[in-house]
Design a protein around this motif. Structure first.
Motif, PDB file in Angstrom:
ATOM      1  N   UNK A  60      32.688  12.388  63.518  1.00  0.00           N
ATOM      2  CA  UNK A  60      31.280  12.777  63.635  1.00  0.00           C
ATOM      3  C   UNK A  60      30.728  13.273  62.303  1.00  0.00           C
ATOM      4  N   UNK A  61      31.533  14.039  61.562  1.00  0.00           N
ATOM      5  CA  UNK A  61      31.078  14.548  60.266  1.00  0.00           C
ATOM      6  C   UNK A  61      30.829  13.407  59.286  1.00  0.00           C
ATOM      7  N   UNK A  62      31.674  12.384  59.323  1.00  0.00           N
ATOM      8  CA  UNK A  62      31.482  11.233  58.440  1.00  0.00           C
ATOM      9  C   UNK A  62      30.163  10.534  58.745  1.00  0.00           C
ATOM     10  N   UNK A  63      29.858  10.394  60.032  1.00  0.00           N
ATOM     11  CA  UNK A  63      28.593   9.767  60.414  1.00  0.00           C
ATOM     12  C   UNK A  63      27.400  10.606  59.967  1.00  0.00           C
ATOM     13  N   UNK A  64      27.496  11.917  60.133  1.00  0.00           N
ATOM     14  CA  UNK A  64      26.393  12.802  59.749  1.00  0.00           C
ATOM     15  C   UNK A  64      26.171  12.770  58.239  1.00  0.00           C
ATOM     16  N   UNK A  65      27.239  12.706  57.468  1.00  0.00           N
ATOM     17  CA  UNK A  65      27.093  12.612  56.011  1.00  0.00           C
ATOM     18  C   UNK A  65      26.367  11.325  55.616  1.00  0.00           C
ATOM     19  N   UNK A  66      26.656  10.248  56.318  1.00  0.00           N
ATOM     20  CA  UNK A  66      25.935   9.006  56.054  1.00  0.00           C
ATOM     21  C   UNK A  66      24.463   9.114  56.399  1.00  0.00           C
ATOM     22  N   UNK A  67      24.150   9.778  57.512  1.00  0.00           N
ATOM     23  CA  UNK A  67      22.747   9.963  57.895  1.00  0.00           C
ATOM     24  C   UNK A  67      22.010  10.846  56.891  1.00  0.00           C
ATOM     25  N   UNK A  68      22.699  11.863  56.373  1.00  0.00           N
ATOM     26  CA  UNK A  68      22.086  12.710  55.345  1.00  0.00           C
ATOM     27  C   UNK A  68      21.821  11.912  54.070  1.00  0.00           C
ATOM     28  N   UNK A  69      22.735  11.002  53.748  1.00  0.00           N
ATOM     29  CA  UNK A  69      22.510  10.144  52.591  1.00  0.00           C
ATOM     30  C   UNK A  69      21.303   9.243  52.768  1.00  0.00           C
ATOM     31  N   UNK A  70      21.078   8.775  53.998  1.00  0.00           N
ATOM     32  CA  UNK A  70      19.910   7.933  54.268  1.00  0.00           C
ATOM     33  C   UNK A  70      18.624   8.736  54.102  1.00  0.00           C
ATOM     34  N   UNK A  71      18.648  10.000  54.506  1.00  0.00           N
ATOM     35  CA  UNK A  71      17.476  10.864  54.320  1.00  0.00           C
ATOM     36  C   UNK A  71      17.127  10.972  52.836  1.00  0.00           C
ATOM     37  N   UNK A  72      18.134  11.166  51.998  1.00  0.00           N
ATOM     38  CA  UNK A  72      17.894  11.245  50.548  1.00  0.00           C
ATOM     39  C   UNK A  72      17.458   9.897  49.986  1.00  0.00           C
ATOM     40  N   UNK A  73      18.066   8.822  50.491  1.00  0.00           N
ATOM     41  CA  UNK A  73      17.720   7.485  50.006  1.00  0.00           C
ATOM     42  C   UNK A  73      16.273   7.128  50.326  1.00  0.00           C
ATOM     43  N   UNK A  74      15.748   7.665  51.408  1.00  0.00           N
ATOM     44  CA  UNK A  74      14.371   7.359  51.797  1.00  0.00           C
ATOM     45  C   UNK A  74      13.364   7.826  50.754  1.00  0.00           C
ATOM     46  N   UNK A  75      13.719   8.838  49.958  1.00  0.00           N
ATOM     47  CA  UNK A  75      12.803   9.369  48.947  1.00  0.00           C
ATOM     48  C   UNK A  75      13.197   8.975  47.526  1.00  0.00           C
ATOM     49  N   UNK A  76      14.274   8.224  47.372  1.00  0.00           N
ATOM     50  CA  UNK A  76      14.835   7.962  46.047  1.00  0.00           C
ATOM     51  C   UNK A  76      13.906   7.158  45.151  1.00  0.00           C
ATOM     52  N   UNK A  77      13.194   6.185  45.701  1.00  0.00           N
ATOM     53  CA  UNK A  77      12.437   5.249  44.871  1.00  0.00           C
ATOM     54  C   UNK A  77      10.981   5.656  44.660  1.00  0.00           C
ATOM     55  N   UNK A  78      10.522   6.695  45.319  1.00  0.00           N
ATOM     56  CA  UNK A  78       9.137   7.121  45.103  1.00  0.00           C
ATOM     57  C   UNK A  78       8.871   7.537  43.657  1.00  0.00           C
ATOM     58  N   UNK A  79       9.741   8.341  43.019  1.00  0.00           N
ATOM     59  CA  UNK A  79       9.422   8.788  41.654  1.00  0.00           C
ATOM     60  C   UNK A  79       9.435   7.679  40.611  1.00  0.00           C
ATOM     61  N   UNK A  80      10.169   6.580  40.841  1.00  0.00           N
ATOM     62  CA  UNK A  80      10.301   5.550  39.811  1.00  0.00           C
ATOM     63  C   UNK A  80       9.274   4.434  39.972  1.00  0.00           C
ATOM     64  N   UNK A  81       8.409   4.529  40.963  1.00  0.00           N
ATOM     65  CA  UNK A  81       7.298   3.578  41.083  1.00  0.00           C
ATOM     66  C   UNK A  81       6.154   4.100  40.223  1.00  0.00           C
ATOM     67  N   UNK A  82       6.075   3.620  38.990  1.00  0.00           N
ATOM     68  CA  UNK A  82       5.174   4.213  37.999  1.00  0.00           C
ATOM     69  C   UNK A  82       3.707   4.104  38.400  1.00  0.00           C
ATOM     70  N   UNK A  83       3.339   3.000  39.003  1.00  0.00           N
ATOM     71  CA  UNK A  83       1.948   2.823  39.402  1.00  0.00           C
ATOM     72  C   UNK A  83       1.701   3.153  40.854  1.00  0.00           C
ATOM     73  N   UNK A  84       2.543   3.997  41.427  1.00  0.00           N
ATOM     74  CA  UNK A  84       2.457   4.289  42.855  1.00  0.00           C
ATOM     75  C   UNK A  84       1.158   5.005  43.193  1.00  0.00           C
ATOM     76  N   UNK A  85       0.465   4.494  44.182  1.00  0.00           N
ATOM     77  CA  UNK A  85      -0.739   5.161  44.667  1.00  0.00           C
ATOM     78  C   UNK A  85      -0.399   6.374  45.514  1.00  0.00           C
ATOM     79  N   UNK A  86       0.820   6.415  46.053  1.00  0.00           N
ATOM     80  CA  UNK A  86       1.235   7.553  46.874  1.00  0.00           C
ATOM     81  C   UNK A  86       1.347   8.807  46.016  1.00  0.00           C
ATOM     82  N   UNK A  87       1.995   8.681  44.859  1.00  0.00           N
ATOM     83  CA  UNK A  87       2.131   9.835  43.972  1.00  0.00           C
ATOM     84  C   UNK A  87       0.770  10.328  43.498  1.00  0.00           C
ATOM     85  N   UNK A  88      -0.091   9.391  43.107  1.00  0.00           N
ATOM     86  CA  UNK A  88      -1.411   9.781  42.606  1.00  0.00           C
ATOM     87  C   UNK A  88      -2.246  10.452  43.688  1.00  0.00           C
TER      88      UNK A  88
END
Length: 369
Positions: free
Chosen positions: A183-211
């Motif tokens: 169960x802990x292994x599965x939860x660690x994977x789910x926590x990684x997905x939570x972090x991955x969901x926000x990983x690419x927002x900062x590197x989208x230079x022309x992102x309208x979301x950030x602006x």
């Protein structure tokens, strides 16, 4: 004469309507869509969401002709972010129609107060620390993310562990610690997905979301670095825990299984290997001394995301895909912009060993020589 008088007496067009529309867009995105998305993220680890909300959403979405079986997942996780991105595009487009003079002339004292209040959030709140200079908006998002991550981890672990007993473990021919490790292994994977969901927002230079939220890619790139560390730390722990679990339960053959339905273990291992290569070259000493190695190794993110989708399936992948999709759109637009060619007039090496390039200015572009 009448026509001339009409032209002279006509006043310049007012931009008050554009201000109202932009304010409405920002209110809709920040105070309606974003809190709704945040509520879904907060409810996702709970039993209420998995047992009541999600089945009802999937039932209603599956009955639709256009959404299909996975429509509920796409509707909940993907659509709100893309909708905010579209609102941000409209917001920025309307903003280009307003120059500084028109903004000052059309702003009343009350609207100026509101702008000053919003500008306060852009002021530095922290100037020392591992994250460097942090504005009020960045600090607010940072606190919300840490709260979400801690809440998700604790809630997932609590809900998983409370159902593990000696009797439940014996049904699977396991010991209690082995079931908890699973169960802990599965939860660690789910926590990684939570972090991955926000990983690419900062590197989208022309992102309208950030602006739209008053952020910039340049100021947010440090969060991409920390998110990358968290993603690979969680995914590495996720993989190691499963390897230990398989070895303890004599299921080590699971490492070479590629299921066509459900979770593909081999795809997850390939994704993790791609991520570990990127992580190794991102070490500051290696990145500074061998930047090209760091730069080109980071293109492994394509393999990482590809095998990640094959590993978890489209349902869980939809959680992390919105930011990745916006990043791909940004990369494609920057690729098109980079194809614009210009003429080199001359080049010379200055006494300080600096290369000076003199480029011809093309219509519609501003180039620095």
């Amino acid at each position: 004469m009448d026509a001339v008088q009409v032209v002279k007496s006509s006043s310049p067009p007012s931009h008050e309507g554009i201000h109202i529309v932009r304010a409405a867009i920002r209110l809709l995105a920040i105070f309606v869509v974003f809190p709704g998305t945040l509520l879904i993220w907060l409810m996702m680890p709970t039993n209420t969401y998995r047992q009541i909300w999600l089945p009802q959403i999937r039932l209603k979405a599956s009955s639709s002709t256009y959404l299909g079986a996975e429509g509920g997942t796409i509707l909940v996780y993907t659509f709100p972010i893309l909708f905010i991105a579209v609102l941000g595009c409209v917001y920025l487009h309307l903003g280009k129609k307003l120059n500084n003079h028109e903004l000052k002339s059309s702003s009343s004292s009350s609207s100026g107060t509101k702008k000053n209040r919003f500008a306060v959030w852009k002021q530095p709140m922290l100037v020392k620390g591992p994250l460097g200079i942090v504005s009020g908006i960045e600090l607010a998002f940072f606190v919300m993310f840490i709260t979400l991550l801690v809440w998700s981890l604790s809630t997932y672990l609590h809900n998983k562990f409370k159902n593990i007993t000696t009797q439940s473990a014996a049904k699977h021919h396991e010991q209690v610690w082995e079931s908890k490790l699973d169960s802990a292994a599965l939860v660690l994977g789910l926590a990684g997905i939570v972090c991955l969901a926000f990983l690419f927002f900062p590197v989208a230079r022309g992102s309208s979301v950030l602006a739209l939220f008053g952020l910039s890619s340049e100021g947010s790139i440090k969060y991409h670095i920390w998110l990358g560390h968290l993603v690979l730390a969680f995914f590495t722990a996720h993989g190691l825990c499963y390897i230990i679990y398989w070895a303890a339960t004599e299921q080590i053959s699971q490492m070479v299984i590629w299921d066509k339905v459900g979770v593909s273990n081999v795809a997850g291992e390939l994704a993790l290997l791609s991520g570990l290569f990127m992580w190794a070259t991102a070490i500051p000493r290696i990145r500074r001394k061998m930047f090209e190695l760091f730069f080109y190794t980071h293109y492994l993110y394509i393999l990482f995301m590809f095998f990640f989708i094959l590993h978890v399936g489209i349902a869980y992948a939809c959680i992390a895909l919105p930011s990745f999709y916006l990043f791909l759109v940004d990369r494609y637009l920057r690729f098109l912009q980079s194809r614009t060619s210009t003429r080199l007039i001359f080049a010379r090496v200055l006494p300080c060993e600096t290369l000076e390039l003199n480029l011809a200015k093309t219509p519609g572009n501003t180039l620095a020589g």
